[in-house]
Design an enzyme around this catalytic site. Structure first.
Site, short mmCIF file in Angstrom:
data_model
loop_
_atom_site.label_atom_id
_atom_site.label_comp_id
_atom_site.label_asym_id
_atom_site.label_seq_id
_atom_site.Cartn_x
_atom_site.Cartn_y
_atom_site.Cartn_z
N ASP A 116 -0.80 6.67 4.09
CA ASP A 116 -0.12 6.38 2.84
C ASP A 116 1.29 7.00 2.89
O ASP A 116 1.44 8.17 3.23
CB ASP A 116 -0.94 7.02 1.70
CG ASP A 116 -0.54 6.54 0.33
OD1 ASP A 116 0.13 5.49 0.22
OD2 ASP A 116 -0.91 7.23 -0.66
N HIS A 117 2.32 6.21 2.57
CA HIS A 117 3.70 6.70 2.49
C HIS A 117 4.18 7.47 3.73
O HIS A 117 4.63 8.62 3.61
CB HIS A 117 3.92 7.57 1.25
CG HIS A 117 3.88 6.78 -0.03
ND1 HIS A 117 4.89 5.92 -0.39
CD2 HIS A 117 2.93 6.70 -1.00
CE1 HIS A 117 4.58 5.35 -1.55
NE2 HIS A 117 3.38 5.80 -1.93
N GLU A 121 7.54 -1.01 1.71
CA GLU A 121 7.79 -0.94 0.26
C GLU A 121 9.21 -1.35 -0.05
O GLU A 121 10.15 -0.93 0.61
CB GLU A 121 7.53 0.48 -0.26
CG GLU A 121 7.85 0.63 -1.76
CD GLU A 121 7.34 1.92 -2.38
OE1 GLU A 121 6.25 2.39 -1.99
OE2 GLU A 121 8.03 2.46 -3.25
ZN LIG Z 1 2.17 5.23 -3.42
#
Ligand SMILES: [Zn+2]
Length: 335
Positions: free
Chosen positions: A83-84, A142
Site C-alpha cells: 500500500d502506498h 494514483e
Molecule cells: Zn490509501
C-alpha cells in the site's frame, strides 16, 4: 499455495461485477481475522501492508505470516499488496520480498507528503510498471491526492484540494500502462473523513462515473473507504474512549462505485475501530485480566465480523473458487 497477482483477482471481479476489499494488516491477529472471514464467506482477498506496517512488524515477519496464511487457507486466492509505495526502490524491495502487487504512489514525492507533478508521477509509475510486469506483478498508481495523513503518509491537504481530473486520469493510464488506478474523490485516510454524512458536494462519486466512462477497462481503486460505522465508534466511547463524532464513506456509495468500475476498496480504519472497541471493553469490564489472549481474541473476532460484512457488501463473497490462480511467472507473459 494460493498467492495470486492482484490483476487476476481484479479481472475476475470486473467480469463478475463485484468489488474486492483490500484490508490493511500489521500483525498476526489481523491476518488471521481476514483469512477466517475469507474462509467463512468464500472470498478472494487482498491483504495489504503499508510502509508503516512493514516497519512495525518487520518485512520478514510479515512475509512469513502471509506465507502461513497461504498454506493454511489454500482455497483462498490471496493477494499480498504493498500500500502506498513512496519510491521505485520501495516497490522493488516489496517485489523482491514476495509481494504479488505493489502501489507506486507517485502523486506524492518520495517524502510521502509533498504533492508531485504529473510528469514525475508518470515517470516513477512507468518505471515500476516495467519492473513489475516483467515478473507478473500487478501495479496500482494514483492520480489526484487524497486527504488526511495515515502512518505518516499523506499530504495533509483538504480532501477536495486535488480531486482527480478525468482527462488527466485517461492520459496517465495511457502513459504508464498500469493495472489499477486509485482516484481522489474527496475521501481521506484515517477516522475523520467527513464532519457530517457525505453528500455529492463532499464525496465526488460523479468523478468515478466519469472516469469509468473514459477508462472502461481500468480497475478503479477507492482509498480511505472505511465506513466508520457509528456502532463501532459507540463501543469505543462506551468503554472510556474519546472519539469525536465522524462520518466515513457510506456502504451504498461504495456499491455505486462498484457498479461504475471500482474493483478494489481500501479499508483500514473500520478494522482498527473494531479491534480497539473489543479491547477497551475487556479492560473496562474485567480490569483484573492481564493475559493478552483475553483481549486479543475478542479483538480478532470483532475485526473478523466487520470484514465479513464488507466482503458481503462488496460482493466478493462466494467467488473464491471461481478460478484457478495463475502464477506470476505466467502473468508476466500476458503483458
Ligand atoms: Zn490509501
Amino acid at each position: 499455495m494460493a498467492f495470486v497477482s492482484m490483476r487476476q483477482v481484479l479481472d475476475e471481479a470486473a467480469q463478475g461485477g463485484y468489488g474486492v476489499g483490500a484490508f490493511n494488516v500489521n500483525n498476526m491477529e489481523q491476518i488471521q481475522a481476514i483469512m477466517e472471514a475469507a474462509r467463512e464467506t468464500k472470498s478472494p482477498v487482498i491483504i495489504q501492508a503499508s510502509r508503516g506496517a512493514r516497519k512495525y512488524s518487520n518485512d520478514r515477519f510479515l512475509y512469513h505470516l502471509m506465507l502461513a496464511a497461504s498454506e493454511l487457507y489454500p482455497e483462498i486466492p490471496t493477494v499480498m499488496h504493498l500500500d502506498h509505495g513512496n519510491s521505485v526502490a520501495t516497490c522493488k524491495s516489496a517485489i523482491e520480498m514476495g509481494f504479488t502487487s505493489v502501489m507506486m504512489d507517485g502523486s506524492l514525492m518520495e517524502d510521502g507528503k509533498t504533492p508531485s507533478t504529473f510528469e514525475y508521477n508518470v515517470k516513477v509509475t512507468r518505471e515500476v510498471v516495467e519492473m513489475a510486469h516483467a515478473k507478473g506483478i500487478t501495479v496500482e498508481g494514483e492520480i489526484g491526492t487524497l486527504g488526511g495523513i495515515e502512518d505518516g503518509h499523506g499530504a495533509g491537504v483538504d480532501s477536495l484540494a486535488h480531486v482527480t481530473d478525468p482527462a488527466q486520469a485517461e492520459e496517465f493510464v495511457k502513459l504508464t500502462g498500469l493495472d489499477a488506478l486509485a482516484v481522489a474523490i474527496g475521501t481521506s485516510h484515517g477516522a475523520y473523513k467527513f464532519s457530517t454524512k457525505p453528500t455529492g458536494a463532499t464525496l465526488k462519486m460523479d468523478r468515478v462515473i466519469e472516469i469509468h466512462k473514459r477508462l472502461p477497462n481500468v480497475h478503479l481503486v477507492m482509498h480511505g473507504s472505511s465506513s466508520v460505522p457509528k456502532e463501532l465508534q459507540d463501543v469505543i466511547n462506551a468503554y472510556g474512549g474519546k472519539l469525536k463524532p465522524t462520518w466515513g464513506v457510506p456502504v451504498e456509495e461504495i456499491q455505486l462505485g462498484i457498479k461504475n468500475g471500482v474493483r478494489k476498496v481500501n479499508v483500514d480504519t473500520d478494522s482498527r475501530l473494531a479491534i480497539t472497541g473489543a479491547i477497551r471493553r475487556v479492560f473496562w469490564e474485567k480490569p483484573e485480566e492481564f493475559d493478552p489472549r483475553s483481549y486479543l481474541s475478542p479483538a480478532r473476532d470483532a475485526m473478523k465480523q466487520v470484514i465479513i460484512q464488507r466482503m458481503t457488501q462488496f460482493g466478493q463473497a462466494g467467488h473464491a473458487a471461481d478460478y484457478q490462480p495463475i502464477p506470476p511467472s505466467e502473468m508476466a507473459k500476458r503483458y
